[in-house]
Design an enzyme around this catalytic site. Structure first.
Site, PDB file in Angstrom:
ATOM      1  N   ASP A  14      -0.534  -5.263   9.321  1.00 29.33           N
ATOM      2  CA  ASP A  14      -1.621  -4.351   8.982  1.00 29.33           C
ATOM      3  C   ASP A  14      -2.852  -5.207   8.687  1.00 29.33           C
ATOM      4  O   ASP A  14      -2.851  -5.987   7.724  1.00 29.33           O
ATOM      5  CB  ASP A  14      -1.206  -3.523   7.748  1.00 29.33           C
ATOM      6  CG  ASP A  14      -2.185  -2.405   7.444  1.00 29.33           C
ATOM      7  OD1 ASP A  14      -3.197  -2.269   8.151  1.00 29.33           O
ATOM      8  OD2 ASP A  14      -1.925  -1.653   6.476  1.00 29.33           O
ATOM      9  N   TRP A  57       0.872  -1.190   0.000  1.00 33.01           N
ATOM     10  CA  TRP A  57       0.000   0.000   0.000  1.00 33.01           C
ATOM     11  C   TRP A  57       0.905   1.235   0.000  1.00 33.01           C
ATOM     12  O   TRP A  57       1.836   1.332   0.818  1.00 33.01           O
ATOM     13  CB  TRP A  57      -0.858  -0.055   1.261  1.00 33.01           C
ATOM     14  CG  TRP A  57      -1.869   1.044   1.435  1.00 33.01           C
ATOM     15  CD1 TRP A  57      -2.778   1.473   0.525  1.00 33.01           C
ATOM     16  CD2 TRP A  57      -2.087   1.808   2.621  1.00 33.01           C
ATOM     17  NE1 TRP A  57      -3.558   2.463   1.072  1.00 33.01           N
ATOM     18  CE2 TRP A  57      -3.145   2.693   2.364  1.00 33.01           C
ATOM     19  CE3 TRP A  57      -1.499   1.842   3.890  1.00 33.01           C
ATOM     20  CZ2 TRP A  57      -3.636   3.596   3.301  1.00 33.01           C
ATOM     21  CZ3 TRP A  57      -1.981   2.736   4.827  1.00 33.01           C
ATOM     22  CH2 TRP A  57      -3.037   3.594   4.538  1.00 33.01           C
ATOM     23  N   LYS A 109     -13.354  -0.947   6.816  1.00 28.82           N
ATOM     24  CA  LYS A 109     -13.989  -1.773   5.782  1.00 28.82           C
ATOM     25  C   LYS A 109     -15.033  -2.715   6.384  1.00 28.82           C
ATOM     26  O   LYS A 109     -16.163  -2.776   5.913  1.00 28.82           O
ATOM     27  CB  LYS A 109     -12.949  -2.600   5.029  1.00 28.82           C
ATOM     28  CG  LYS A 109     -11.608  -1.940   4.847  1.00 28.82           C
ATOM     29  CD  LYS A 109     -11.580  -0.911   3.740  1.00 28.82           C
ATOM     30  CE  LYS A 109     -10.261  -0.159   3.789  1.00 28.82           C
ATOM     31  NZ  LYS A 109      -9.956   0.610   2.617  1.00 28.82           N
TER      32      LYS A 109
HETATM   33  C1  LMR Z   1      -7.167   1.719  -0.401  1.00 33.15           C
HETATM   34  O1  LMR Z   1      -6.062   1.171  -0.409  1.00 33.15           O
HETATM   35  O2  LMR Z   1      -7.817   1.951  -1.423  1.00 33.15           O
HETATM   36  C2  LMR Z   1      -7.811   2.101   0.904  1.00 33.15           C
HETATM   37  O3  LMR Z   1      -7.088   1.561   1.958  1.00 33.15           O
HETATM   38  C3  LMR Z   1      -8.038   3.560   1.015  1.00 33.15           C
HETATM   39  C4  LMR Z   1      -6.783   4.317   1.353  1.00 33.15           C
HETATM   40  O4  LMR Z   1      -6.763   4.967   2.403  1.00 33.15           O
HETATM   41  O5  LMR Z   1      -5.828   4.282   0.581  1.00 33.15           O
END
Ligand code: LMR
Length: 398
Positions: free
Chosen positions: A212, A130, A247
């Site tokens: 996470d 991420w 979520k």
């Molecule tokens: C995502 O990865 O789309 C979600 O976790 C929203 C974010 O905060 O990035």
């Protein structure tokens, strides 16, 4: 003083929400941010959440400050959801949990805690991960490095390379960021055996996992999706878990999360919590109350809890149906790419093997929005728009 400041680019994920809203094309499809949408394309508030909020607000008598650790009943409920009620580390009082503003808040505390504990510690992140993980740990001046995780060409986890890199390059005291389930962005998760093998390596190398957990309930079930965390917490001396209710409780903007830290004994835990509270006090003081009150209202009442579990399962099933249908349609509509890998992945996300020109064409010619890496969120697909989306994706691949 501000003349030196550079203009930074928009956030690669959250900026898509605004861009999508401004698009007037009635056929537009949002495959961007990880926000659950129902069959009508609406991001709903769960029925159990709405009911719990109504109850909580009608009974609320004050908006005075809570403590820096947030709501203690919420903290108790959430750590039981994450670790399971009978977890030996909970019974040994080796886990402490405090409420945080979302999992981003939890990760921020984790980063600052690592900086205070061992400023020379490096954080190892999956390649890819991420986007915001890098920014959060950079904000605490933690050095970061990537371990191989997902091979975009082959669409599989490169577990051997992951282990080799951590074995050869990580140093004792380094931290390793892992995704509890529904890996973001790839959707490719470790198997139970891989969690066990990784745990053995982490123990041997004296590494500290930072897990996470943002999608519990979206891969297999609330229980199965916690396997890796629970196994590691049973076999390791130290562990950090940052969890999100965004979520699975649809509480995104309510910023409801937690950080749990496992250490060798309850005395050490008291020191850790005191440090977390000091970090939080210097940053946001106390976490927002509303989301945590909703979560505890649901989890502390057996009937509400069961109804909520059923709602999570409904979200999971809908996403699975969209994932399956998109994979089948893409297999039928083009020959270049074998999309069967989508069926082996879990949660809201997977990668499509698209280049920048193809992603841009999808956005500009078809009003289909996705992150620039080719990550799609299945949440924006419905039975009404899936043919359109699959046709457009197949067209840009051909
Ligand atoms: C995502 O990865 O789309 C979600 O976790 C929203 C974010 O905060 O990035």
């Amino acid at each position: 003083m501000f003349e030196q400041l550079a203009l930074l680019p928009d956030d690669p994920i959250l900026s898509l929400i605004g861009a999508f809203l401004q698009d007037n094309n009635p056929l537009k499809v949002d495959l961007g941010a990880g926000v659950y949408k129902d069959e009508t394309g609406i991001a709903p508030i769960l029925t159990t959440v709405k009911a719990a909020e109504h109850k909580y607000l009608s009974e609320q008598t004050s908006k005075t400050y809570t403590g820096i650790a947030g709501d203690m009943e919420y903290n108790h409920c959430i750590e039981q959801l994450i670790f399971g009620q009978q977890h030996p580390a909970l019974q040994a009082q080796r886990i402490s949990t405090i409420q945080t503003p979302g999992s981003s808040g939890g990760l921020y505390l984790a980063a600052q805690l690592i900086a205070r504990s061992n400023p020379n510690s490096k954080l190892w992140l999956s390649q890819p991960t991420w986007d915001n993980h890098y920014a959060i740990f950079a904000s605490a001046n933690i050095a970061t490095a990537a371990y191989p995780y997902y091979r975009i060409g082959q669409q599989t986890i490169d577990f051997e390379q992951m282990l080799n890199t951590l074995r050869d390059e990580a140093k004792a005291g380094d931290a390793v960021l892992l995704h509890g389930c529904c890996h973001n962005p790839s959707g490719a998760d470790l198997s139970p055996q891989q969690w066990r093998d990784l745990t053995a390596l982490v123990l041997e190398k004296d590494l500290v996992p930072v897990i996470d957990q943002a999608y519990q309930g979206f891969a297999h079930s609330l229980e199965e999706d916690a396997y890796g965390i629970r196994y590691m917490a049973e076999h390791l001396p130290e562990l950090i878990v940052s969890a999100s209710c965004s979520k699975n409780f649809t509480l995104y903007r309510e910023r409801t999360g937690s950080i749990s830290v496992l250490s060798s004994n309850s005395k050490q835990n008291r020191s850790i919590v005191s440090q977390l509270l000091a970090i939080a006090r210097a940053c946001y003081s106390i976490p927002p109350a509303n989301g945590a009150a909703i979560v505890k209202t649901i989890l502390m009442d057996e009937a509400s809890r069961l109804a909520w579990q059923a709602e999570v399962e409904t979200m999971r099933q809908r996403l699975l149906a969209m994932r399956t249908q998109l994979a089948e349609q893409l297999q039928q509509k083009q020959q270049q790419v074998d999309f069967s890998y989508l069926l082996k992945q879990h949660g809201m996300f997977s990668f499509l093997p698209l280049n920048t020109a193809q992603i841009t064409a999808l956005r500009e010619q078809h009003s289909i929005y996705m992150v620039g890496s080719g990550r799609i969120s299945f949440t924006g697909l419905t039975t009404a728009n899936i043919d359109y989306a699959a046709d457009a994706i197949a067209a840009v691949i051909k």
